[in-house]
Motif scaffolding. Structure first.
Motif, short mmCIF file in Angstrom:
data_model
loop_
_atom_site.label_atom_id
_atom_site.label_comp_id
_atom_site.label_asym_id
_atom_site.label_seq_id
_atom_site.Cartn_x
_atom_site.Cartn_y
_atom_site.Cartn_z
N LYS A 9 -1.13 49.86 98.98
CA LYS A 9 -1.86 49.44 100.10
C LYS A 9 -2.76 49.08 99.50
CE LYS A 9 -3.35 49.87 104.52
NZ LYS A 9 -3.98 51.03 105.77
N ALA A 10 -3.65 50.06 99.20
CA ALA A 10 -4.89 50.42 98.71
C ALA A 10 -4.81 49.30 97.61
CB ALA A 10 -5.33 52.23 97.66
N LEU A 11 -4.20 49.73 96.52
CA LEU A 11 -4.49 48.20 95.50
C LEU A 11 -4.38 46.45 95.74
CD1 LEU A 11 -2.12 49.34 92.33
CD2 LEU A 11 -5.06 49.61 92.78
N ASP A 12 -3.39 46.47 97.36
CA ASP A 12 -3.57 45.55 97.66
C ASP A 12 -4.66 44.71 98.47
OD1 ASP A 12 -0.62 45.12 96.50
OD2 ASP A 12 0.03 45.03 99.04
N GLU A 13 -4.59 46.09 98.92
CA GLU A 13 -6.37 45.31 99.76
C GLU A 13 -7.30 45.66 98.64
OE1 GLU A 13 -6.97 49.00 102.07
OE2 GLU A 13 -5.42 47.84 103.94
N LEU A 14 -7.52 46.19 97.45
CA LEU A 14 -8.42 46.35 96.50
C LEU A 14 -8.39 44.60 96.05
CD1 LEU A 14 -8.67 49.65 95.14
CD2 LEU A 14 -10.68 48.66 96.84
N ASN A 15 -7.51 44.41 94.99
CA ASN A 15 -7.23 42.90 94.58
C ASN A 15 -7.48 41.68 95.37
OD1 ASN A 15 -6.28 44.13 92.57
ND2 ASN A 15 -4.22 44.42 92.65
N LEU A 52 -12.31 51.77 91.76
CA LEU A 52 -11.29 51.93 92.52
C LEU A 52 -9.74 52.11 92.21
CD1 LEU A 52 -12.39 52.29 96.02
CD2 LEU A 52 -11.74 54.29 94.68
N ILE A 53 -9.85 50.18 91.51
CA ILE A 53 -7.90 49.36 91.13
C ILE A 53 -8.20 50.57 90.16
CG2 ILE A 53 -7.42 47.61 89.85
CD1 ILE A 53 -9.58 45.90 92.30
N GLY A 54 -9.04 50.82 88.96
CA GLY A 54 -9.00 50.94 87.81
C GLY A 54 -8.16 52.57 87.51
N ILE A 106 -6.92 53.84 90.53
CA ILE A 106 -5.79 54.22 90.62
C ILE A 106 -4.68 53.83 89.62
CG2 ILE A 106 -3.91 53.55 92.85
CD1 ILE A 106 -6.85 52.88 94.07
N GLN A 107 -5.21 53.29 89.22
CA GLN A 107 -4.23 52.44 88.69
C GLN A 107 -3.46 53.82 87.60
OE1 GLN A 107 -5.89 48.80 86.53
NE2 GLN A 107 -4.97 47.63 87.77
N ASN A 108 -5.15 54.12 86.47
CA ASN A 108 -4.94 55.33 85.84
C ASN A 108 -3.93 56.39 86.48
OD1 ASN A 108 -5.81 56.22 83.35
ND2 ASN A 108 -6.29 57.59 84.88
N GLU A 109 -4.45 56.44 87.72
CA GLU A 109 -3.40 57.99 88.08
C GLU A 109 -1.90 57.73 88.00
OE1 GLU A 109 -4.16 60.64 89.56
OE2 GLU A 109 -6.00 61.12 88.87
N ARG A 110 -1.72 56.05 88.17
CA ARG A 110 -0.13 56.05 88.22
C ARG A 110 0.59 55.29 87.07
NH1 ARG A 110 0.36 50.67 92.56
NH2 ARG A 110 2.83 51.57 91.88
N GLY A 111 -0.49 55.68 86.17
CA GLY A 111 0.00 55.30 84.92
C GLY A 111 0.18 54.17 84.58
N ALA A 154 -4.79 49.91 83.60
CA ALA A 154 -6.58 50.42 83.98
C ALA A 154 -7.33 50.23 82.73
CB ALA A 154 -6.85 52.08 83.98
N ARG A 155 -6.78 50.04 81.87
CA ARG A 155 -8.31 49.76 80.36
C ARG A 155 -8.29 48.25 81.00
NH1 ARG A 155 -6.31 49.15 73.64
NH2 ARG A 155 -7.90 47.68 73.47
#
Length: 313
Positions: free
Chosen positions: A166-172, A187-189, A191-196, A201-202
């Motif tokens: 949800k967060a990524l959808d809203e941020l994107n 924030l997108i980066g 969250i992407q990093n936290e998800r592996g 993320a890079r």
């Protein structure tokens, strides 16, 4: 340091570094005694009882630590580090209402401090009031787009509450309309990093840095990715140096650059950075692991063992 104090007994920094040296060897008795000596010379400085409180906490002497933090605030009512520690102790004791009331009173006096809104979010998270906490963290970021703790808390909040998608959808959607919004990309980066999703993320961090080349948190996080996930030590070093130059007192950038230097075999420079980072981040086990590994490679097994024990606590 002891000899320096004998020659120059009014040199504040020597006492502070000596106390830190004792603490790094878990000799908290001498660390506190050193601070007490400085306290007699400079009784008006709130940082001294604050440091004593920190050393007491490391020994689980919570009541005594609280007394020192309160005294630091008596010396300087607006000394925020002591206030934040007191709130943390209230949370530890599960006195959530007391903590929330204290933070709100402080916000009423200083509504423009992002660290207070982040602190209120921390209290709200403890009460599982996720929506209000999220709003407070966004407010902190709006006040200071470079305030790292708010990003860290918000990314962690999304992950633990399973709101990543949800967060990524809203941020994107947001950055599709406003492509140069650095905080949203940050924030997108994260969250992407936290998800592996390290490659994504890079890409996000690199995109962000084209918009704002001096966004310190993005530089630091990207340097860590280059080092840990992609094996690009030269790029990691250059990026970490930029982050460190922008924020020379930031313990996170000190840790990142120090660990990259460890991987490059520059142990003497690495250990100085990691020691400074450990002093400011006593609750971060990864920093002490990095420090312990560096001591070990320098054949200082006693200090390595001490650092590894701190990492495991």
């Amino acid at each position: 340091l002891t000899q320096l104090i004998q020659r120059r007994p009014q040199l504040d920094a020597a006492y502070i570094y000596l106390a830190g040296a004792y603490a790094s060897k878990t000799n908290y008795t001498d660390a506190i005694a050193t601070c007490r000596t400085l306290e007699k010379i400079r009784p008006e400085i709130p940082q001294i009882p604050f440091a004593i409180g920190g050393y007491l906490l490391l020994q689980d002497k919570v009541a005594a630590a609280r007394k020192e933090f309160n005294y630091a605030r008596k010396l300087a009512p607006d000394f925020q580090p002591a206030f934040q520690q007191l709130v943390a102790l209230d949370l530890y004791d599960k006195n959530y209402a007391v903590a929330l009331n204290a933070v709100q009173n402080e916000i009423d006096k200083h509504p423009d401090l992002p660290e207070l809104w982040a602190l209120r979010a921390r209290v709200l998270i403890s009460q599982t009031n996720i929506d209000e906490a999220e709003a407070d963290l966004h407010k902190a970021i709006e006040m200071d787009p470079n305030y790292r703790p708010a990003y860290m808390m918000l990314a962690d909040l999304y992950v633990t509450s399973k709101k990543n998608d949800k967060a990524l959808d809203e941020l994107n959607l947001f950055v599709a309309k406003k492509a140069d919004d650095a905080p949203a990309l940050m924030l997108i980066g994260m969250i992407q990093n936290e998800r592996g999703n390290f490659a994504e993320a890079r890409t996000t961090y690199e995109r962000l840095l084209k918009i704002n080349p001096n966004f310190g948190i993005a530089l630091n996080n990207l340097a860590y990715l280059y080092s840990e996930q992609f094996g690009l030590l030269d790029k990691a070093y250059d990026t970490a140096r930029r982050a460190r130059d922008l924020a020379p007192n930031d313990p996170a950038s000190s840790d990142t650059l120090g660990w990259i230097l460890f991987k490059r075999g520059d142990y003497s420079w690495a250990v100085s950075l990691l020691q400074a980072s450990a002093e400011k981040l006593p609750g971060e086990p990864e920093v002490f692991y990095h420090l312990g590994m560096t001591y070990y490679m320098m054949n200082d097994e006693a200090r390595a063992s001490s650092a590894f024990k701190r990492a495991c606590n």
